[in-house]
Scaffold this motif. Structure first.
Motif, PDB file in Angstrom:
ATOM      1  N   VAL A 132     -12.313  15.605  -8.320  1.00 55.95           N
ATOM      2  CA  VAL A 132     -11.422  14.588  -7.775  1.00 55.95           C
ATOM      3  C   VAL A 132     -10.540  14.011  -8.878  1.00 55.95           C
ATOM      4  CG1 VAL A 132     -11.334  12.292  -6.707  1.00 55.95           C
ATOM      5  CG2 VAL A 132     -12.888  14.046  -5.809  1.00 55.95           C
ATOM      6  N   LEU A 133     -11.109  13.741 -10.037  1.00 56.78           N
ATOM      7  CA  LEU A 133     -10.307  13.240 -11.155  1.00 56.78           C
ATOM      8  C   LEU A 133      -9.191  14.206 -11.525  1.00 56.78           C
ATOM      9  CD1 LEU A 133     -12.747  11.597 -13.738  1.00 56.78           C
ATOM     10  CD2 LEU A 133     -10.899  10.517 -12.468  1.00 56.78           C
ATOM     11  N   ALA A 134      -9.494  15.481 -11.594  1.00 56.72           N
ATOM     12  CA  ALA A 134      -8.482  16.483 -11.927  1.00 56.72           C
ATOM     13  C   ALA A 134      -7.348  16.460 -10.904  1.00 56.72           C
ATOM     14  CB  ALA A 134      -9.103  17.870 -12.011  1.00 56.72           C
ATOM     15  N   ALA A 135      -7.703  16.356  -9.620  1.00 57.23           N
ATOM     16  CA  ALA A 135      -6.682  16.314  -8.574  1.00 57.23           C
ATOM     17  C   ALA A 135      -5.817  15.057  -8.696  1.00 57.23           C
ATOM     18  CB  ALA A 135      -7.337  16.374  -7.195  1.00 57.23           C
ATOM     19  N   LEU A 136      -6.437  13.928  -8.984  1.00 58.32           N
ATOM     20  CA  LEU A 136      -5.680  12.685  -9.151  1.00 58.32           C
ATOM     21  C   LEU A 136      -4.741  12.767 -10.354  1.00 58.32           C
ATOM     22  CD1 LEU A 136      -8.513  10.074  -8.505  1.00 58.32           C
ATOM     23  CD2 LEU A 136      -6.550  10.527  -7.028  1.00 58.32           C
ATOM     24  N   GLN A 137      -5.251  13.279 -11.459  1.00 57.64           N
ATOM     25  CA  GLN A 137      -4.467  13.339 -12.686  1.00 57.64           C
ATOM     26  C   GLN A 137      -3.301  14.323 -12.596  1.00 57.64           C
ATOM     27  OE1 GLN A 137      -7.793  14.138 -15.237  1.00 57.64           O
ATOM     28  NE2 GLN A 137      -8.069  11.982 -15.767  1.00 57.64           N
ATOM     29  N   GLN A 138      -3.410  15.313 -11.725  1.00 60.04           N
ATOM     30  CA  GLN A 138      -2.350  16.313 -11.580  1.00 60.04           C
ATOM     31  C   GLN A 138      -1.367  15.975 -10.465  1.00 60.04           C
ATOM     32  OE1 GLN A 138      -4.472  19.996 -11.028  1.00 60.04           O
ATOM     33  NE2 GLN A 138      -5.517  19.817 -12.987  1.00 60.04           N
ATOM     34  N   ASN A 139      -1.603  14.914  -9.726  1.00 56.46           N
ATOM     35  CA  ASN A 139      -0.747  14.570  -8.594  1.00 56.46           C
ATOM     36  C   ASN A 139       0.451  13.761  -9.067  1.00 56.46           C
ATOM     37  OD1 ASN A 139       0.191  12.838  -6.280  1.00 56.46           O
ATOM     38  ND2 ASN A 139      -1.229  14.211  -5.226  1.00 56.46           N
ATOM     39  N   MET A 140       1.639  14.327  -8.902  1.00 55.02           N
ATOM     40  CA  MET A 140       2.860  13.687  -9.385  1.00 55.02           C
ATOM     41  C   MET A 140       3.126  12.357  -8.682  1.00 55.02           C
ATOM     42  SD  MET A 140       5.251  13.723 -11.572  1.00 55.02           S
ATOM     43  CE  MET A 140       5.129  15.363 -12.238  1.00 55.02           C
ATOM     44  N   ASN A 141       2.789  12.240  -7.395  1.00 53.89           N
ATOM     45  CA  ASN A 141       3.006  10.974  -6.690  1.00 53.89           C
ATOM     46  C   ASN A 141       2.174   9.846  -7.291  1.00 53.89           C
ATOM     47  OD1 ASN A 141       4.930  11.698  -4.722  1.00 53.89           O
ATOM     48  ND2 ASN A 141       3.338  12.765  -3.573  1.00 53.89           N
ATOM     49  N   MET A 179       0.849  -1.164   0.000  1.00 48.38           N
ATOM     50  CA  MET A 179       0.000   0.000   0.000  1.00 48.38           C
ATOM     51  C   MET A 179       0.900   1.234   0.000  1.00 48.38           C
ATOM     52  SD  MET A 179      -2.818   1.655   2.665  1.00 48.38           S
ATOM     53  CE  MET A 179      -2.755   0.319   3.752  1.00 48.38           C
ATOM     54  N   ILE A 180       0.516   2.192  -0.791  1.00 48.75           N
ATOM     55  CA  ILE A 180       1.198   3.476  -0.852  1.00 48.75           C
ATOM     56  C   ILE A 180       0.243   4.533  -0.332  1.00 48.75           C
ATOM     57  CG2 ILE A 180       2.235   5.209  -2.359  1.00 48.75           C
ATOM     58  CD1 ILE A 180       2.879   2.897  -4.308  1.00 48.75           C
ATOM     59  N   VAL A 181       0.680   5.324   0.634  1.00 43.62           N
ATOM     60  CA  VAL A 181      -0.129   6.405   1.175  1.00 43.62           C
ATOM     61  C   VAL A 181       0.357   7.708   0.551  1.00 43.62           C
ATOM     62  CG1 VAL A 181      -0.804   7.680   3.241  1.00 43.62           C
ATOM     63  CG2 VAL A 181      -0.501   5.188   3.342  1.00 43.62           C
ATOM     64  N   ILE A 182      -0.534   8.404  -0.096  1.00 44.72           N
ATOM     65  CA  ILE A 182      -0.217   9.690  -0.720  1.00 44.72           C
ATOM     66  C   ILE A 182      -1.055  10.748  -0.030  1.00 44.72           C
ATOM     67  CG2 ILE A 182      -0.216  11.032  -2.851  1.00 44.72           C
ATOM     68  CD1 ILE A 182       0.088   8.356  -4.367  1.00 44.72           C
ATOM     69  N   GLU A 183      -0.394  11.648   0.644  1.00 47.22           N
ATOM     70  CA  GLU A 183      -1.105  12.674   1.405  1.00 47.22           C
ATOM     71  C   GLU A 183      -1.399  13.894   0.542  1.00 47.22           C
ATOM     72  OE1 GLU A 183       0.941  13.501   5.051  1.00 47.22           O
ATOM     73  OE2 GLU A 183       0.997  11.399   5.616  1.00 47.22           O
ATOM     74  N   ASP A 184      -2.398  14.646   0.970  1.00 52.87           N
ATOM     75  CA  ASP A 184      -2.740  15.935   0.365  1.00 52.87           C
ATOM     76  C   ASP A 184      -3.085  15.853  -1.123  1.00 52.87           C
ATOM     77  OD1 ASP A 184      -2.284  17.169   2.860  1.00 52.87           O
ATOM     78  OD2 ASP A 184      -0.139  17.304   2.425  1.00 52.87           O
ATOM     79  N   VAL A 185      -3.813  14.811  -1.506  1.00 47.44           N
ATOM     80  CA  VAL A 185      -4.291  14.721  -2.893  1.00 47.44           C
ATOM     81  C   VAL A 185      -5.266  15.859  -3.167  1.00 47.44           C
ATOM     82  CG1 VAL A 185      -5.613  13.312  -4.520  1.00 47.44           C
ATOM     83  CG2 VAL A 185      -3.902  12.239  -3.045  1.00 47.44           C
ATOM     84  N   LEU A 186      -6.068  16.180  -2.164  1.00 49.70           N
ATOM     85  CA  LEU A 186      -7.029  17.281  -2.255  1.00 49.70           C
ATOM     86  C   LEU A 186      -6.612  18.371  -1.267  1.00 49.70           C
ATOM     87  CD1 LEU A 186     -10.257  15.102  -2.180  1.00 49.70           C
ATOM     88  CD2 LEU A 186      -9.276  16.207  -4.190  1.00 49.70           C
ATOM     89  N   SER A 187      -6.823  19.607  -1.636  1.00 48.37           N
ATOM     90  CA  SER A 187      -6.541  20.720  -0.735  1.00 48.37           C
ATOM     91  C   SER A 187      -7.620  20.794   0.344  1.00 48.37           C
ATOM     92  CB  SER A 187      -6.489  22.036  -1.507  1.00 48.37           C
ATOM     93  OG  SER A 187      -7.807  22.402  -1.917  1.00 48.37           O
ATOM     94  N   ALA A 188      -7.327  21.526   1.406  1.00 48.98           N
ATOM     95  CA  ALA A 188      -8.318  21.712   2.471  1.00 48.98           C
ATOM     96  C   ALA A 188      -9.586  22.352   1.931  1.00 48.98           C
ATOM     97  CB  ALA A 188      -7.719  22.552   3.601  1.00 48.98           C
ATOM     98  N   ASP A 189      -9.440  23.311   1.016  1.00 50.74           N
ATOM     99  CA  ASP A 189     -10.619  23.957   0.425  1.00 50.74           C
ATOM    100  C   ASP A 189     -11.440  22.969  -0.409  1.00 50.74           C
ATOM    101  OD1 ASP A 189      -9.988  26.378   1.597  1.00 50.74           O
ATOM    102  OD2 ASP A 189      -9.042  27.209  -0.203  1.00 50.74           O
ATOM    103  N   GLN A 190     -10.761  22.095  -1.146  1.00 59.62           N
ATOM    104  CA  GLN A 190     -11.467  21.094  -1.938  1.00 59.62           C
ATOM    105  C   GLN A 190     -12.230  20.133  -1.028  1.00 59.62           C
ATOM    106  OE1 GLN A 190      -7.916  19.853  -4.117  1.00 59.62           O
ATOM    107  NE2 GLN A 190      -9.014  20.251  -6.041  1.00 59.62           N
ATOM    108  N   VAL A 191     -11.587  19.704   0.043  1.00 67.19           N
ATOM    109  CA  VAL A 191     -12.235  18.788   0.986  1.00 67.19           C
ATOM    110  C   VAL A 191     -13.470  19.444   1.595  1.00 67.19           C
ATOM    111  CG1 VAL A 191     -11.981  17.559   3.183  1.00 67.19           C
ATOM    112  CG2 VAL A 191     -10.138  17.486   1.479  1.00 67.19           C
TER     113      VAL A 191
END
Length: 117
Positions: free
Chosen positions: A58-67, A1-13
């Motif tokens: 959410v898709l946009a955030a996932l697609q832009q996340n380098m991790n 399992m890989i944990v990736i933090e901060d995929v979404l910003s606090a404002d997005q959440v």
């Protein structure tokens, strides 16, 4: 399992949680495919305008996340599902379906899945 933090910003959440509080949810057993209704007892956001807007964000955030790009090498994404669990609800041990079509024009072959909390 890989944990990736901060995929979404606090404002997005905050915006997503607010939208989910008033969203319409359906019985989640409808999306169990061939696994049977005993697999899960949850609620899932109805396929409406709210789900479309939240899913795109959410898709946009996932697609832009380098991790995610570096660790998963995704060629395609299935549309996100938004689940709700109330007391006594569950999603039993399972293996995700190999092919998923959650509101996208074409089914997606799924080698990996993720959960965003």
């Amino acid at each position: 399992m890989i944990v990736i933090e901060d995929v979404l910003s606090a404002d997005q959440v905050t915006a997503i949680v607010s939208a989910l509080e008033t969203g319409k949810f359906n019985d989640g057993s409808a999306t169990t495919a061939n696994a049977g209704e005993s697999l899960k007892n949850n609620l899932e956001l109805a396929p409406d305008k709210t789900r479309e807007q939240l899913g795109k964000a959410v898709l946009a955030a996932l697609q832009q996340n380098m991790n995610i790009t570096v660790n998963a090498f995704p060629s395609a994404f299935s549309f996100p599902m938004f689940s709700r669990y109330e007391p006594g609800m569950y999603y039993d041990f399972h293996t995700d379906a190999g092919i998923i079509n959650m509101g996208t024009p074409n089914a997606v072959h799924t080698d990996m899945s993720c959960t965003i909390f």
